[in-house]
Write a protein that holds these residues in place. Sequence first.
Motif, PDB file in Angstrom:
ATOM      1  N   LEU A 112      -1.557  16.982 -10.966  1.00  0.00           N
ATOM      2  CA  LEU A 112      -0.449  16.189 -10.436  1.00  0.00           C
ATOM      3  C   LEU A 112       0.647  17.105  -9.915  1.00  0.00           C
ATOM      4  O   LEU A 112       1.176  16.934  -8.816  1.00  0.00           O
ATOM      5  N   HIS A 113       0.967  18.086 -10.751  1.00  0.00           N
ATOM      6  CA  HIS A 113       2.010  19.045 -10.395  1.00  0.00           C
ATOM      7  C   HIS A 113       1.596  19.856  -9.175  1.00  0.00           C
ATOM      8  O   HIS A 113       2.369  20.012  -8.220  1.00  0.00           O
ATOM      9  N   ALA A 114       0.353  20.330  -9.194  1.00  0.00           N
ATOM     10  CA  ALA A 114      -0.152  21.116  -8.053  1.00  0.00           C
ATOM     11  C   ALA A 114      -0.187  20.260  -6.793  1.00  0.00           C
ATOM     12  O   ALA A 114       0.110  20.733  -5.693  1.00  0.00           O
ATOM     13  N   CYS A 115      -0.527  19.009  -6.936  1.00  0.00           N
ATOM     14  CA  CYS A 115      -0.602  18.112  -5.786  1.00  0.00           C
ATOM     15  C   CYS A 115       0.784  17.882  -5.188  1.00  0.00           C
ATOM     16  O   CYS A 115       0.960  17.909  -3.964  1.00  0.00           O
ATOM     17  N   ALA A 116       1.773  17.675  -6.052  1.00  0.00           N
ATOM     18  CA  ALA A 116       3.141  17.474  -5.555  1.00  0.00           C
ATOM     19  C   ALA A 116       3.585  18.682  -4.749  1.00  0.00           C
ATOM     20  O   ALA A 116       4.184  18.548  -3.672  1.00  0.00           O
ATOM     21  N   ARG A 117       3.281  19.867  -5.262  1.00  0.00           N
ATOM     22  CA  ARG A 117       3.668  21.080  -4.548  1.00  0.00           C
ATOM     23  C   ARG A 117       2.913  21.199  -3.235  1.00  0.00           C
ATOM     24  O   ARG A 117       3.459  21.636  -2.217  1.00  0.00           O
ATOM     25  N   ALA A 118       1.646  20.797  -3.229  1.00  0.00           N
ATOM     26  CA  ALA A 118       0.861  20.854  -1.994  1.00  0.00           C
ATOM     27  C   ALA A 118       1.396  19.871  -0.957  1.00  0.00           C
ATOM     28  O   ALA A 118       1.420  20.169   0.242  1.00  0.00           O
ATOM     29  N   VAL A 119       1.834  18.716  -1.412  1.00  0.00           N
ATOM     30  CA  VAL A 119       2.387  17.731  -0.474  1.00  0.00           C
ATOM     31  C   VAL A 119       3.657  18.288   0.173  1.00  0.00           C
ATOM     32  O   VAL A 119       3.892  18.122   1.372  1.00  0.00           O
ATOM     33  N   VAL A 120       4.456  18.975  -0.624  1.00  0.00           N
ATOM     34  CA  VAL A 120       5.679  19.559  -0.084  1.00  0.00           C
ATOM     35  C   VAL A 120       5.346  20.709   0.873  1.00  0.00           C
ATOM     36  O   VAL A 120       5.887  20.789   1.984  1.00  0.00           O
ATOM     37  N   GLU A 121       4.425  21.568   0.434  1.00  0.00           N
ATOM     38  CA  GLU A 121       4.153  22.759   1.243  1.00  0.00           C
ATOM     39  C   GLU A 121       3.305  22.458   2.480  1.00  0.00           C
ATOM     40  O   GLU A 121       3.532  23.017   3.553  1.00  0.00           O
ATOM     41  N   ARG A 122       2.298  21.587   2.294  1.00  0.00           N
ATOM     42  CA  ARG A 122       1.390  21.370   3.424  1.00  0.00           C
ATOM     43  C   ARG A 122       1.815  20.207   4.307  1.00  0.00           C
ATOM     44  O   ARG A 122       1.433  20.127   5.466  1.00  0.00           O
ATOM     45  N   PHE A 127       3.496  12.152   1.996  1.00  0.00           N
ATOM     46  CA  PHE A 127       2.070  11.989   1.739  1.00  0.00           C
ATOM     47  C   PHE A 127       1.309  11.715   3.031  1.00  0.00           C
ATOM     48  O   PHE A 127       1.752  10.898   3.850  1.00  0.00           O
ATOM     49  N   PRO A 128       0.176  12.397   3.232  1.00  0.00           N
ATOM     50  CA  PRO A 128      -0.637  12.113   4.422  1.00  0.00           C
ATOM     51  C   PRO A 128      -1.156  10.684   4.363  1.00  0.00           C
ATOM     52  O   PRO A 128      -1.365  10.126   3.287  1.00  0.00           O
ATOM     53  N   ASP A 129      -1.389  10.104   5.541  1.00  0.00           N
ATOM     54  CA  ASP A 129      -1.705   8.674   5.610  1.00  0.00           C
ATOM     55  C   ASP A 129      -3.186   8.390   5.790  1.00  0.00           C
ATOM     56  O   ASP A 129      -3.566   7.267   6.091  1.00  0.00           O
ATOM     57  N   ASN A 130      -4.021   9.409   5.616  1.00  0.00           N
ATOM     58  CA  ASN A 130      -5.458   9.163   5.822  1.00  0.00           C
ATOM     59  C   ASN A 130      -6.281   9.712   4.675  1.00  0.00           C
ATOM     60  O   ASN A 130      -5.867  10.638   3.972  1.00  0.00           O
ATOM     61  N   GLU A 131      -7.438   9.115   4.495  1.00  0.00           N
ATOM     62  CA  GLU A 131      -8.283   9.446   3.357  1.00  0.00           C
ATOM     63  C   GLU A 131      -8.674  10.918   3.307  1.00  0.00           C
ATOM     64  O   GLU A 131      -8.633  11.542   2.247  1.00  0.00           O
ATOM     65  N   ALA A 132      -9.028  11.494   4.453  1.00  0.00           N
ATOM     66  CA  ALA A 132      -9.520  12.874   4.453  1.00  0.00           C
ATOM     67  C   ALA A 132      -8.460  13.855   3.971  1.00  0.00           C
ATOM     68  O   ALA A 132      -8.730  14.730   3.154  1.00  0.00           O
ATOM     69  N   ALA A 133      -7.236  13.708   4.487  1.00  0.00           N
ATOM     70  CA  ALA A 133      -6.175  14.634   4.085  1.00  0.00           C
ATOM     71  C   ALA A 133      -5.805  14.416   2.623  1.00  0.00           C
ATOM     72  O   ALA A 133      -5.500  15.374   1.901  1.00  0.00           O
ATOM     73  N   LEU A 134      -5.834  13.185   2.172  1.00  0.00           N
ATOM     74  CA  LEU A 134      -5.545  12.898   0.762  1.00  0.00           C
ATOM     75  C   LEU A 134      -6.603  13.521  -0.138  1.00  0.00           C
ATOM     76  O   LEU A 134      -6.311  14.111  -1.181  1.00  0.00           O
ATOM     77  N   ARG A 135      -7.853  13.392   0.300  1.00  0.00           N
ATOM     78  CA  ARG A 135      -8.981  13.885  -0.495  1.00  0.00           C
ATOM     79  C   ARG A 135      -8.905  15.390  -0.719  1.00  0.00           C
ATOM     80  O   ARG A 135      -9.450  15.915  -1.688  1.00  0.00           O
ATOM     81  N   ALA A 136      -8.218  16.095   0.180  1.00  0.00           N
ATOM     82  CA  ALA A 136      -8.125  17.554   0.098  1.00  0.00           C
ATOM     83  C   ALA A 136      -7.069  18.012  -0.902  1.00  0.00           C
ATOM     84  O   ALA A 136      -6.936  19.204  -1.166  1.00  0.00           O
ATOM     85  N   LEU A 137      -6.309  17.090  -1.452  1.00  0.00           N
ATOM     86  CA  LEU A 137      -5.235  17.443  -2.390  1.00  0.00           C
ATOM     87  C   LEU A 137      -5.764  17.559  -3.821  1.00  0.00           C
ATOM     88  O   LEU A 137      -6.713  16.863  -4.184  1.00  0.00           O
ATOM     89  N   PRO A 138      -5.136  18.408  -4.642  1.00  0.00           N
ATOM     90  CA  PRO A 138      -5.595  18.591  -6.028  1.00  0.00           C
ATOM     91  C   PRO A 138      -5.552  17.288  -6.836  1.00  0.00           C
ATOM     92  O   PRO A 138      -4.561  16.556  -6.768  1.00  0.00           O
ATOM     93  N   GLY A 139      -6.615  17.022  -7.555  1.00  0.00           N
ATOM     94  CA  GLY A 139      -6.651  15.860  -8.437  1.00  0.00           C
ATOM     95  C   GLY A 139      -6.987  14.563  -7.734  1.00  0.00           C
ATOM     96  O   GLY A 139      -7.048  13.513  -8.381  1.00  0.00           O
ATOM     97  N   ILE A 140      -7.160  14.607  -6.415  1.00  0.00           N
ATOM     98  CA  ILE A 140      -7.493  13.402  -5.659  1.00  0.00           C
ATOM     99  C   ILE A 140      -8.960  13.450  -5.256  1.00  0.00           C
ATOM    100  O   ILE A 140      -9.357  14.290  -4.454  1.00  0.00           O
ATOM    101  N   GLY A 141      -9.747  12.583  -5.827  1.00  0.00           N
ATOM    102  CA  GLY A 141     -11.168  12.514  -5.509  1.00  0.00           C
ATOM    103  C   GLY A 141     -11.439  11.353  -4.566  1.00  0.00           C
ATOM    104  O   GLY A 141     -10.520  10.799  -3.954  1.00  0.00           O
ATOM    105  N   ASP A 142     -12.689  10.973  -4.484  1.00  0.00           N
ATOM    106  CA  ASP A 142     -13.087   9.928  -3.543  1.00  0.00           C
ATOM    107  C   ASP A 142     -12.374   8.613  -3.833  1.00  0.00           C
ATOM    108  O   ASP A 142     -11.839   7.972  -2.928  1.00  0.00           O
ATOM    109  N   TYR A 143     -12.349   8.217  -5.077  1.00  0.00           N
ATOM    110  CA  TYR A 143     -11.697   6.955  -5.424  1.00  0.00           C
ATOM    111  C   TYR A 143     -10.205   6.959  -5.069  1.00  0.00           C
ATOM    112  O   TYR A 143      -9.703   6.054  -4.394  1.00  0.00           O
ATOM    113  N   THR A 144      -9.480   7.961  -5.578  1.00  0.00           N
ATOM    114  CA  THR A 144      -8.027   7.977  -5.417  1.00  0.00           C
ATOM    115  C   THR A 144      -7.624   8.114  -3.952  1.00  0.00           C
ATOM    116  O   THR A 144      -6.647   7.495  -3.512  1.00  0.00           O
ATOM    117  N   ALA A 145      -8.379   8.896  -3.190  1.00  0.00           N
ATOM    118  CA  ALA A 145      -8.080   9.022  -1.756  1.00  0.00           C
ATOM    119  C   ALA A 145      -8.182   7.661  -1.077  1.00  0.00           C
ATOM    120  O   ALA A 145      -7.314   7.278  -0.289  1.00  0.00           O
TER     121      ALA A 145
END
Length: 386
Positions: A112-122, A127-145
Amino acid sequence: MTVAAPTPARKPSRPEPQPAAAAPPAVGALLAWYDRHRRVLPWRAPPGARGDPYAVWLSEIMLQQTTVKAVVPYFLRFTAAFPTVRDLAAADLDAVLRLWAGLGYYARARNLHACARAVVERHGGVFPDNEAALRALPGIGDYTAKAVAAIAFDAPVVPVDGNVERVMTRLHAVAEALPAAKPRVKALAAALMPAPRPGDVAQALMDLGATICTPKAPACVLCPWAEPCAARRRGDPETFPRKAPKREGTLRRGAAFVAVRADGAVLARSRPPSGLLGGMTEVPTTDWSADFQTRTARDHAPMLGLGPSDWRRVPGVVTHVFTHFPLELVVLVARAPHGAEAPAGCRWIAAGDIAGAAFPNVMRKVLAHAGVAVGPAAPPSRPRRG
DNA sequence: AAAGCGTGGCT
DNA sequence: TAGCCAAGCTT
């Protein structure tokens, strides 16, 4: 009415799922049911609005393998402490772990923490608005994306969680057992799209699974999909989904050492950053193994200028069941003098800081067993006055 | 790809 | 009561 209605003949020559074979179940009926019976949840937008991506994402992470009831107070505390993803990204990992303590599956908090930092940095804090970019974030798998894409952005995808698996396997009377049937179930779910209001379809499926299409004794008479449901027609909806048997873990044992300084401070250390209870705080313990010998426990006690005889065994044991093994800990207690220095790798936690420390529940059980005052990891919200 | 990874509530 | 089971992800 209990006609042993045969399922549509299976053709061995065609192992193909039957996506659009039958008329797709009426999504309209599902949405109409949702509009009348949707649950009110802290992270959920009012009818007609999209969810806030940060709230949707945070709730989805917390809800992984975790009940709504358990999540709600944590969600409220997190959003109070970290109103935006930037606030969360700016926080120390330990502050996040302390707030997460008690909720379990602690890799989620690290990701969660790593993902928040990735959202800020990348993504500049958005938050990206599409499944593929979400899926690339830490802790986000197929379901959560898919869940975030659908609920926060109305993307035409259908997230498949345990609820949706149950609904879809019943709707189609899927004979194959999970997890082997996952691809088939995902295909059946995906076939619901395109449909209006994808975000509400996703949430409706989950609400349906949570409140009507429940694991035992589903309330089929109240179900908007009772008509097309193959399992209900068969008369055995509760037998779906079929599941492959899982093996159970073997008992492990160990000893935990609770050193209490004269001022009430407790000796503690941090667990390795990954693995079981990764990054969380613990009192010193022996290894946990199937062949642990209680008699030799004292040999592993931290010295602190004490002798082995200064450690008193607390009668009884602390038991805890992890997902993959049960654990039994004997507890030894010692009183340490005022100036006692913490051994390498350990630190003293002041009496007043124990409740708020990143102790997982198993450690809170140990401390309580040793007679140390320790609140629950997640103090329930204050009882209402009046 | 099967196994590792928490905890609490419910029946 | 003692299993199940809950809005899964990672390696």
